[in-house]
Design a protein around this motif. Sequence first.
Motif, PDB file in Angstrom:
ATOM      1  N   GLU A   1       3.023   2.066  -6.080  1.00 31.14           N
ATOM      2  CA  GLU A   1       3.567   0.720  -5.939  1.00 31.14           C
ATOM      3  C   GLU A   1       5.031   0.783  -5.466  1.00 31.14           C
ATOM      4  O   GLU A   1       5.440   0.051  -4.577  1.00 31.14           O
ATOM      5  CB  GLU A   1       3.477  -0.002  -7.292  1.00 31.14           C
ATOM      6  N   ILE A   2       5.801   1.694  -6.063  1.00 34.48           N
ATOM      7  CA  ILE A   2       7.207   1.851  -5.684  1.00 34.48           C
ATOM      8  C   ILE A   2       7.302   2.301  -4.232  1.00 34.48           C
ATOM      9  O   ILE A   2       8.099   1.769  -3.455  1.00 34.48           O
ATOM     10  CB  ILE A   2       7.915   2.872  -6.611  1.00 34.48           C
ATOM     11  N   LEU A   3       6.481   3.288  -3.856  1.00 34.73           N
ATOM     12  CA  LEU A   3       6.501   3.785  -2.474  1.00 34.73           C
ATOM     13  C   LEU A   3       6.211   2.673  -1.478  1.00 34.73           C
ATOM     14  O   LEU A   3       6.874   2.575  -0.449  1.00 34.73           O
ATOM     15  CB  LEU A   3       5.473   4.916  -2.294  1.00 34.73           C
ATOM     16  N   SER A   4       5.230   1.828  -1.781  1.00 34.07           N
ATOM     17  CA  SER A   4       4.896   0.774  -0.820  1.00 34.07           C
ATOM     18  C   SER A   4       6.034  -0.247  -0.704  1.00 34.07           C
ATOM     19  O   SER A   4       6.354  -0.705   0.389  1.00 34.07           O
ATOM     20  CB  SER A   4       3.567   0.104  -1.147  1.00 34.07           C
ATOM     21  N   LYS A   5       6.691  -0.567  -1.828  1.00 38.76           N
ATOM     22  CA  LYS A   5       7.835  -1.494  -1.786  1.00 38.76           C
ATOM     23  C   LYS A   5       8.987  -0.871  -0.991  1.00 38.76           C
ATOM     24  O   LYS A   5       9.623  -1.543  -0.176  1.00 38.76           O
ATOM     25  CB  LYS A   5       8.298  -1.853  -3.196  1.00 38.76           C
ATOM     26  N   LEU A   6       9.257   0.412  -1.248  1.00 39.56           N
ATOM     27  CA  LEU A   6      10.336   1.090  -0.531  1.00 39.56           C
ATOM     28  C   LEU A   6      10.029   1.181   0.961  1.00 39.56           C
ATOM     29  O   LEU A   6      10.916   0.985   1.791  1.00 39.56           O
ATOM     30  CB  LEU A   6      10.559   2.489  -1.098  1.00 39.56           C
ATOM     31  N   ALA A   7       8.776   1.463   1.290  1.00 43.72           N
ATOM     32  CA  ALA A   7       8.387   1.569   2.700  1.00 43.72           C
ATOM     33  C   ALA A   7       8.644   0.250   3.416  1.00 43.72           C
ATOM     34  O   ALA A   7       9.136   0.237   4.550  1.00 43.72           O
ATOM     35  CB  ALA A   7       6.921   1.980   2.816  1.00 43.72           C
ATOM     36  N   GLU A   8       8.349  -0.869   2.752  1.00 40.47           N
ATOM     37  CA  GLU A   8       8.601  -2.187   3.351  1.00 40.47           C
ATOM     38  C   GLU A   8      10.090  -2.369   3.655  1.00 40.47           C
ATOM     39  O   GLU A   8      10.458  -2.790   4.745  1.00 40.47           O
ATOM     40  CB  GLU A   8       8.150  -3.307   2.403  1.00 40.47           C
ATOM     41  N   VAL A   9      10.927  -2.059   2.674  1.00 42.43           N
ATOM     42  CA  VAL A   9      12.372  -2.209   2.851  1.00 42.43           C
ATOM     43  C   VAL A   9      12.868  -1.268   3.951  1.00 42.43           C
ATOM     44  O   VAL A   9      13.670  -1.656   4.803  1.00 42.43           O
ATOM     45  CB  VAL A   9      13.123  -1.906   1.521  1.00 42.43           C
TER      46      VAL A   9
END
Length: 145
Positions: free
Chosen positions: A110-118
């Motif tokens: 979940e963290i990786l996907s949020k970071l990837a978006e940013v």
Amino acid sequence: MAQNIISSDKIMLNASVENKGEAIRLAGKLLVEKGHVTAEYIEKMLEREEMLTTYLGNGVAIPHGTNDSKQWIKTTGISIVQVPSGVDFGDGNIAYVIIGIAGRGDEHLEILSKLAEVCMEEENIKAMVQATTPEQIIEILEKGE
């Protein structure tokens, strides 16, 4: 992002590193100091980097442990090391923002996907590289959710 996952005391500004190993160690050390992981986790971060680069693109690398490193993760957290002069992550990929991740269970996905978006937005990365306070970096990450 939840407050305990990222906080200003897990952000290092204006770091100067010789190589990606040193950058990963700094990111890992911040996670160790704040009780998210044990020291063994840093070795797993380095091992993971040897297997496959954690360079994401746009000047960002997201080092994290191997699949068998879960036992050394106490709580979910991220650390950030800002390297304005950049560090070579191989194949000419220069990282300016190194984001260390430790996730309990599947929380790292979940963290990786949020970071990837940013991190897909180049202006977000430029802003993180130019940030002069940890709070500015946190604001960029939270704005991107």
